[in-house]
Design a protein around this motif. Structure first.
Motif, PDB file in Angstrom:
ATOM      1  N   GLU A 402       1.003  -1.465  -0.356  1.00  0.00           N
ATOM      2  CA  GLU A 402      -0.160  -0.211   0.016  1.00  0.00           C
ATOM      3  C   GLU A 402       0.807   1.313   0.063  1.00  0.00           C
ATOM      4  N   LYS A 403       2.032   0.995   1.192  1.00  0.00           N
ATOM      5  CA  LYS A 403       2.916   2.432   0.672  1.00  0.00           C
ATOM      6  C   LYS A 403       3.962   3.082  -0.036  1.00  0.00           C
ATOM      7  N   CYS A 404       3.657   1.705  -1.197  1.00  0.00           N
ATOM      8  CA  CYS A 404       4.862   1.595  -2.354  1.00  0.00           C
ATOM      9  C   CYS A 404       3.805   2.368  -3.499  1.00  0.00           C
ATOM     10  N   VAL A 405       2.427   1.735  -3.424  1.00  0.00           N
ATOM     11  CA  VAL A 405       0.783   2.162  -4.673  1.00  0.00           C
ATOM     12  C   VAL A 405       1.012   3.938  -4.576  1.00  0.00           C
ATOM     13  N   ARG A 406       0.771   3.772  -2.729  1.00  0.00           N
ATOM     14  CA  ARG A 406       0.678   5.321  -2.847  1.00  0.00           C
ATOM     15  C   ARG A 406       1.229   6.321  -2.512  1.00  0.00           C
ATOM     16  N   ALA A 407       3.022   5.953  -3.094  1.00  0.00           N
ATOM     17  CA  ALA A 407       3.945   6.801  -3.321  1.00  0.00           C
ATOM     18  C   ALA A 407       3.924   6.812  -4.874  1.00  0.00           C
ATOM     19  N   VAL A 408       3.491   5.880  -5.144  1.00  0.00           N
ATOM     20  CA  VAL A 408       4.171   6.042  -7.175  1.00  0.00           C
ATOM     21  C   VAL A 408       3.000   7.299  -6.932  1.00  0.00           C
ATOM     22  N   LEU A 409       1.265   7.260  -6.622  1.00  0.00           N
ATOM     23  CA  LEU A 409       0.348   7.504  -7.241  1.00  0.00           C
ATOM     24  C   LEU A 409       0.095   9.164  -6.739  1.00  0.00           C
ATOM     25  N   GLU A 410       0.752   9.271  -4.960  1.00  0.00           N
ATOM     26  CA  GLU A 410       0.948  10.437  -4.881  1.00  0.00           C
ATOM     27  C   GLU A 410       2.163  11.303  -4.552  1.00  0.00           C
ATOM     28  N   GLY A 411       1.968  12.612  -4.008  1.00  0.00           N
ATOM     29  CA  GLY A 411       3.019  13.048  -3.987  1.00  0.00           C
ATOM     30  C   GLY A 411       4.499  13.494  -4.576  1.00  0.00           C
ATOM     31  N   GLU A 412       5.588  14.252  -4.413  1.00  0.00           N
ATOM     32  CA  GLU A 412       6.596  14.040  -5.087  1.00  0.00           C
ATOM     33  C   GLU A 412       7.469  12.937  -5.092  1.00  0.00           C
ATOM     34  N   LYS A 413       7.771  11.902  -4.661  1.00  0.00           N
ATOM     35  CA  LYS A 413       7.569  10.575  -5.659  1.00  0.00           C
ATOM     36  C   LYS A 413       7.202  10.437  -6.397  1.00  0.00           C
ATOM     37  N   GLY A 414       6.027  10.575  -6.538  1.00  0.00           N
ATOM     38  CA  GLY A 414       5.154  10.454  -7.764  1.00  0.00           C
ATOM     39  C   GLY A 414       5.434  11.179  -8.689  1.00  0.00           C
ATOM     40  N   GLU A 415       5.552  12.565  -8.635  1.00  0.00           N
ATOM     41  CA  GLU A 415       6.191  13.263 -10.112  1.00  0.00           C
ATOM     42  C   GLU A 415       7.038  13.101 -10.251  1.00  0.00           C
ATOM     43  N   VAL A 416       8.112  12.281  -9.729  1.00  0.00           N
ATOM     44  CA  VAL A 416       9.664  12.316 -10.043  1.00  0.00           C
ATOM     45  C   VAL A 416       8.900  11.144 -11.297  1.00  0.00           C
ATOM     46  N   VAL A 417       8.789  10.384 -10.961  1.00  0.00           N
ATOM     47  CA  VAL A 417       8.263   8.788 -11.415  1.00  0.00           C
ATOM     48  C   VAL A 417       8.103   8.829 -12.426  1.00  0.00           C
ATOM     49  N   ARG A 418       6.356   9.750 -12.680  1.00  0.00           N
ATOM     50  CA  ARG A 418       5.840   9.962 -14.001  1.00  0.00           C
ATOM     51  C   ARG A 418       6.531  10.918 -14.566  1.00  0.00           C
ATOM     52  N   ARG A 419       7.408  11.929 -14.007  1.00  0.00           N
ATOM     53  CA  ARG A 419       8.422  12.435 -14.940  1.00  0.00           C
ATOM     54  C   ARG A 419       9.256  11.554 -15.883  1.00  0.00           C
ATOM     55  N   ASN A 420       9.796  10.863 -14.924  1.00  0.00           N
ATOM     56  CA  ASN A 420      10.618   9.831 -16.197  1.00  0.00           C
ATOM     57  C   ASN A 420      10.442   8.779 -16.513  1.00  0.00           C
ATOM     58  N   ALA A 421       8.658   8.219 -16.024  1.00  0.00           N
ATOM     59  CA  ALA A 421       8.217   7.285 -17.175  1.00  0.00           C
ATOM     60  C   ALA A 421       8.097   8.470 -18.434  1.00  0.00           C
ATOM     61  N   GLY A 422       8.125   9.615 -18.660  1.00  0.00           N
ATOM     62  CA  GLY A 422       7.806   9.956 -19.586  1.00  0.00           C
ATOM     63  C   GLY A 422       8.536  10.031 -20.962  1.00  0.00           C
ATOM     64  N   LYS A 423       9.124  10.625 -19.943  1.00  0.00           N
ATOM     65  CA  LYS A 423      10.815  10.691 -20.873  1.00  0.00           C
ATOM     66  C   LYS A 423      11.459   9.181 -20.797  1.00  0.00           C
ATOM     67  N   ILE A 424      11.420   8.459 -20.650  1.00  0.00           N
ATOM     68  CA  ILE A 424      11.474   7.004 -21.315  1.00  0.00           C
ATOM     69  C   ILE A 424      10.444   6.758 -22.296  1.00  0.00           C
ATOM     70  N   LYS A 425       9.350   6.758 -22.035  1.00  0.00           N
ATOM     71  CA  LYS A 425       8.283   6.282 -23.001  1.00  0.00           C
ATOM     72  C   LYS A 425       8.454   7.495 -24.732  1.00  0.00           C
ATOM     73  N   ARG A 426       9.300   8.416 -24.579  1.00  0.00           N
ATOM     74  CA  ARG A 426       9.835   9.104 -25.374  1.00  0.00           C
ATOM     75  C   ARG A 426      11.029   8.669 -25.817  1.00  0.00           C
ATOM     76  N   TRP A 427      11.956   8.324 -25.495  1.00  0.00           N
ATOM     77  CA  TRP A 427      13.001   6.978 -25.870  1.00  0.00           C
ATOM     78  C   TRP A 427      12.854   6.150 -26.159  1.00  0.00           C
ATOM     79  N   ALA A 428      11.713   5.091 -26.480  1.00  0.00           N
ATOM     80  CA  ALA A 428      11.135   4.075 -26.589  1.00  0.00           C
ATOM     81  C   ALA A 428      10.900   4.299 -28.398  1.00  0.00           C
ATOM     82  N   LEU A 429       9.961   5.531 -28.167  1.00  0.00           N
ATOM     83  CA  LEU A 429       9.593   6.129 -29.298  1.00  0.00           C
ATOM     84  C   LEU A 429      10.721   6.650 -30.530  1.00  0.00           C
ATOM     85  N   GLU A 430      11.624   7.150 -29.655  1.00  0.00           N
ATOM     86  CA  GLU A 430      12.280   7.722 -30.876  1.00  0.00           C
ATOM     87  C   GLU A 430      13.967   5.535 -31.220  1.00  0.00           C
ATOM     88  N   ALA A 431      13.554   5.266 -30.179  1.00  0.00           N
ATOM     89  CA  ALA A 431      14.198   4.043 -30.990  1.00  0.00           C
ATOM     90  C   ALA A 431      13.680   3.205 -32.093  1.00  0.00           C
TER      91      ALA A 431
END
Length: 453
Positions: A402-431
């Motif tokens: 539960e703590k892990c899921v909340r960390a990914v969905l909420e707060g500062e940690k979640g923002e960082v994770v979502r930002r990195n996920a968006g960056k790698i999504k772009r890398w995958a498309l570029e490849a």
């Protein structure tokens, strides 16, 4: 003068998670030249229920011995042993038969890296040979270092691999005594790799750039991933909307309709792949976590695992209406949907790669094989999720999850994770886009085949 057609034979390890990436690679190859004929070799015990064509790809049965004996195999290991006994001879016979016809001749065999013997069969018949690694360069390098006796706590690992604790190593290395046969299978991938004409990896350069460079100095490495249907990436391969082969029946419409009624990034998707067998206690802990979160979810529980669901959870879900429990689904459809905000995953490489391509943050609950190492990279290298810590019995408790899921969905940690996920999504498309690293590698391979002819 008409251009001569070339046939490429493709031999996957016959489970869903290995067939799909090799099939997708075949589709990419076919899209590069109308002069290529791609033939997917599937064992007769699988091919009976599969069409003779998957899009532009031919499907050719190859005897695995099971058709002759009509036997049922109790474990994956016993089937693999049977496969290893029967298929080398069947493959040799098939190649000789194909080369005796006037139809386009096979010139190369692309085989699952689990089958190093396939290189010997190909070369003895005058074909080029290329293994296809369905795991990452980084995981594969760990097995190589283990084979060489160079994997230790004190050593400096190659570029791109963080220092690994015991829990981060592939499970077959963690538990060598009880995994001897499977560990041997993975180590043997490197037994004749120096003789391979090409070495394909289902990854892309930016994701593992330092490790790819290190491996390319050892072998003829070409990264050709991510191997997911083109509709979810560049949309350049005509009609490539799905893998085209499902050994399980997905609940496609019910999942899609249910998701369309939810708000953006609000749904937790939980799935542990096609092979994982979870302990009763682990399923109970996941159920408790979902109850405590009080958040919308889709949970894939295979038919063979359904009996493990606690009756209290089933009753709660029926009354609350918060979740959808299905026996299988089209995972790409789910991950691509805007309402999905978190993926609780076993961290099998295909699942991780799909999440990376679609920009979905992850909570890793690894089970075996390469999954612990993939989870390490998800959390500490790519920083697109977190790994849930298991207790001394190997169980991830509900409060931890539960703590892990909340960390990914909420707060500062979640923002960082979502930002990195968006960056790698772009890398995958570029490849995979025209001129991208994987696209260039595929084009280089196809051009090389034409020059050899």
């Amino acid at each position: 003068m008409a251009t001569k057609k070339t046939q490429i034979l493709i031999l996957p390890y016959p489970i869903q998670g290995h067939i799909n990436p090799m099939l997708q690679f075949a589709k990419r190859l076919a899209s590069k030249s109308r002069h290529l004929i791609l033939t997917l070799l599937l064992p007769t015990s699988h091919a009976r229920s599969i069409s003779s064509h998957i899009g532009s790809i031919n499907v050719q049965p190859i005897s695995d011995g099971a058709d002759q004996q009509g036997q049922q195999f109790q474990t994956a290991e016993t089937y693999l042993q049977q496969f290893q006994r029967a298929v080398p001879g069947s493959l040799d016979d098939l190649i000789r038969l194909e080369r005796g016809h006037d139809q386009p001749q096979p010139t190369i065999l692309i085989y699952d890296s689990f089958f190093p013997w396939a290189l010997d069969v190909a070369h003895s018949n005058g074909l080029a040979a290329a293994p296809f690694f369905t795991q990452t360069c980084s995981v594969s390098s760990v097995y190589f270092l283990f084979k060489e006796g160079r994997l230790s706590d004190e050593m400096e690992l190659p570029h791109g691999i963080p220092r690994l604790e015991q829990r981060d190593l592939p499970s077959f290395i963690q538990d060598k005594e009880n995994s001897a046969h499977l560990l041997e299978l993975l180590v043997d991938q490197f037994s004749n790799l120096d003789e391979a004409d090409y070495v394909f990896f289902n990854t892309f350069d930016k994701l593992e750039n330092q490790m790819v460079e290190w491996m390319a100095r050892q072998w003829q490495v070409l990264t050709v991933g991510p191997t997911i249907p083109s509709m979810y990436l560049d949309k350049c391969v005509k009609d490539d909307r799905s893998y085209g082969l499902n050994l399980f029946k997905p609940n496609r419409e019910s999942c899609r309709d249910w998701l369309c009624e939810r708000r953006a990034s609000s749904v937790i998707y939980v799935s542990f792949g096609s092979m994982a067998i979870l302990k009763q206690e682990q399923i109970e802990e996941i159920a408790k976590c979902l109850e405590n979160l009080q958040t919308r979810f889709i949970w894939v529980v295979r038919e063979t695992e359904m009996a493990k669901l606690p009756s209290e959870f089933v009753e709660w879900n029926l009354s609350s209406g918060l979740g959808l429990v299905v026996t299988w689904c089209n995972q790409l459809d789910i991950l691509a949907h805007e309402t999905v905000g978190c993926f609780v995953t076993h961290c099998g490489w295909n699942s991780v790669l799909e999440a990376l391509c679609l920009g979905v943050p992850m909570v890793g609950v690894p089970n075996w094989s390469d999954q612990p190492t993939n989870a390490k990279f998800v959390e500490d290298v790519w920083k697109v999720g977190v790994r849930a810590k298991e207790d001394e019995d190997g169980i991830v408790k509900s409060m931890v999850l539960e703590k892990c899921v909340r960390a990914v969905l909420e707060g500062e940690k979640g923002e960082v994770v979502r930002r990195n996920a968006g960056k790698i999504k772009r890398w995958a498309l570029e490849a995979v886009q025209l001129g991208g690293s994987s696209d260039n590698n595929i084009a280089k391979f196809v051009t090389g085949l034409a020059l050899k002819d």
